[in-house]
Scaffold this active site. Structure first.
Site, short mmCIF file in Angstrom:
data_model
loop_
_atom_site.label_atom_id
_atom_site.label_comp_id
_atom_site.label_asym_id
_atom_site.label_seq_id
_atom_site.Cartn_x
_atom_site.Cartn_y
_atom_site.Cartn_z
N ASN A 5 19.11 -14.36 -54.64
CA ASN A 5 19.27 -14.94 -55.99
C ASN A 5 19.91 -13.92 -56.92
O ASN A 5 19.55 -12.75 -56.94
CB ASN A 5 17.94 -15.48 -56.54
N ILE A 6 20.90 -14.39 -57.67
CA ILE A 6 21.67 -13.55 -58.58
C ILE A 6 21.55 -14.16 -59.97
O ILE A 6 22.06 -15.26 -60.22
CB ILE A 6 23.17 -13.52 -58.17
N GLU A 7 20.83 -13.46 -60.84
CA GLU A 7 20.55 -14.01 -62.17
C GLU A 7 21.58 -13.53 -63.20
O GLU A 7 22.40 -12.66 -62.92
CB GLU A 7 19.12 -13.63 -62.58
N CYS A 48 20.60 -19.50 -57.00
CA CYS A 48 19.54 -19.33 -56.01
C CYS A 48 20.09 -18.68 -54.73
O CYS A 48 21.27 -18.81 -54.40
CB CYS A 48 18.95 -20.68 -55.63
N GLU A 89 19.58 -19.53 -51.66
CA GLU A 89 20.01 -20.50 -50.64
C GLU A 89 21.48 -20.87 -50.83
O GLU A 89 22.27 -20.85 -49.89
CB GLU A 89 19.17 -21.78 -50.73
N CYS A 149 14.22 -25.07 -54.14
CA CYS A 149 14.28 -25.95 -55.31
C CYS A 149 15.10 -27.20 -55.00
O CYS A 149 15.80 -27.29 -53.98
CB CYS A 149 14.88 -25.20 -56.51
N CYS A 154 18.96 -26.83 -54.53
CA CYS A 154 19.31 -26.26 -53.22
C CYS A 154 19.12 -27.28 -52.11
O CYS A 154 19.90 -27.32 -51.15
CB CYS A 154 18.50 -25.00 -52.96
N1 THU Z 1 15.01 -19.13 -56.72
C1 THU Z 1 15.73 -19.11 -55.58
O1 THU Z 1 16.61 -18.24 -55.38
N2 THU Z 1 15.47 -20.04 -54.64
C2 THU Z 1 14.49 -20.99 -54.74
O2 THU Z 1 14.37 -21.82 -53.87
C3 THU Z 1 13.61 -20.98 -55.90
C4 THU Z 1 14.02 -20.13 -57.03
C5 THU Z 1 15.30 -18.11 -57.73
C6 THU Z 1 15.97 -18.61 -58.97
C7 THU Z 1 15.56 -17.56 -59.97
O3 THU Z 1 16.44 -16.46 -59.87
C8 THU Z 1 14.18 -17.12 -59.51
O4 THU Z 1 14.08 -17.52 -58.16
C9 THU Z 1 13.02 -17.72 -60.30
O5 THU Z 1 13.12 -19.09 -60.39
#
Ligand code: THU
Length: 133
Positions: free
Chosen positions: A43-45, A54, A56, A89, A92
């Protein structure tokens, strides 16, 4: 043939690539290719929160961007520091339902090495499908 320990190690390493200074929730994902290679995602915010991606989708888009397609994929794995094996989520799930093979095994891990093996149809029954367009 899936080596579950190898899959865990790869997705555990992928999680370390997470850029998540805002949520501090690191997620890793990998696609295992039929040629034995792994494509990593994390995950890259972003400070503009909704722009975050996300793990995935990061792994899936990365695989396609490197020229791999649905027939090249053998397994998919996700990991997070969750009580039970992580659950992807909804966004995804929709992407997975179109860009991963219908029969692929999806390995959901947590850091306790617990695993749940699931299919796309179980994750997203009655999915929206491009055929409907
Ligand atoms: N996140 C994912 O990368 N995959 C998921 O299936 C659930 C959530 C990440 C998104 C965000 O960067 C962090 O988790 C918190 O929601």
């Amino acid at each position: 043939m899936i080596d579950q320990n190898e899959l865990y190690e790869e997705v555990y390493e992928a999680r370390k690539l997470s850029y998540s200074p805002y949520s501090k929730f690191k997620v890793g994902a990998v696609i295992k290719l039929k040629n034995g290679k792994y494509i990593k995602g994390a995950n890259i915010e972003n400070s503009s929160y909704p722009l975050s991606m996300c793990a995935e989708r990061c792994a899936i888009y990365s695989a396609y961007a490197q020229g791999y397609t649905i027939d090249d994929f053998e397994a998919f794995a996700i990991i997070g520091d969750t009580q039970n094996p992580i659950s992807p989520c909804g966004a995804c799930r929709q992407v997975m339902s179109e860009l991963l093979p219908r029969d692929i095994n999806i390995y959901l891990f947590n850091l306790k090495h617990e695993v749940k093996i699931i299919t796309i149809d179980e994750l997203l029954p009655y999915a929206f499908d491009g055929e409907d367009l």
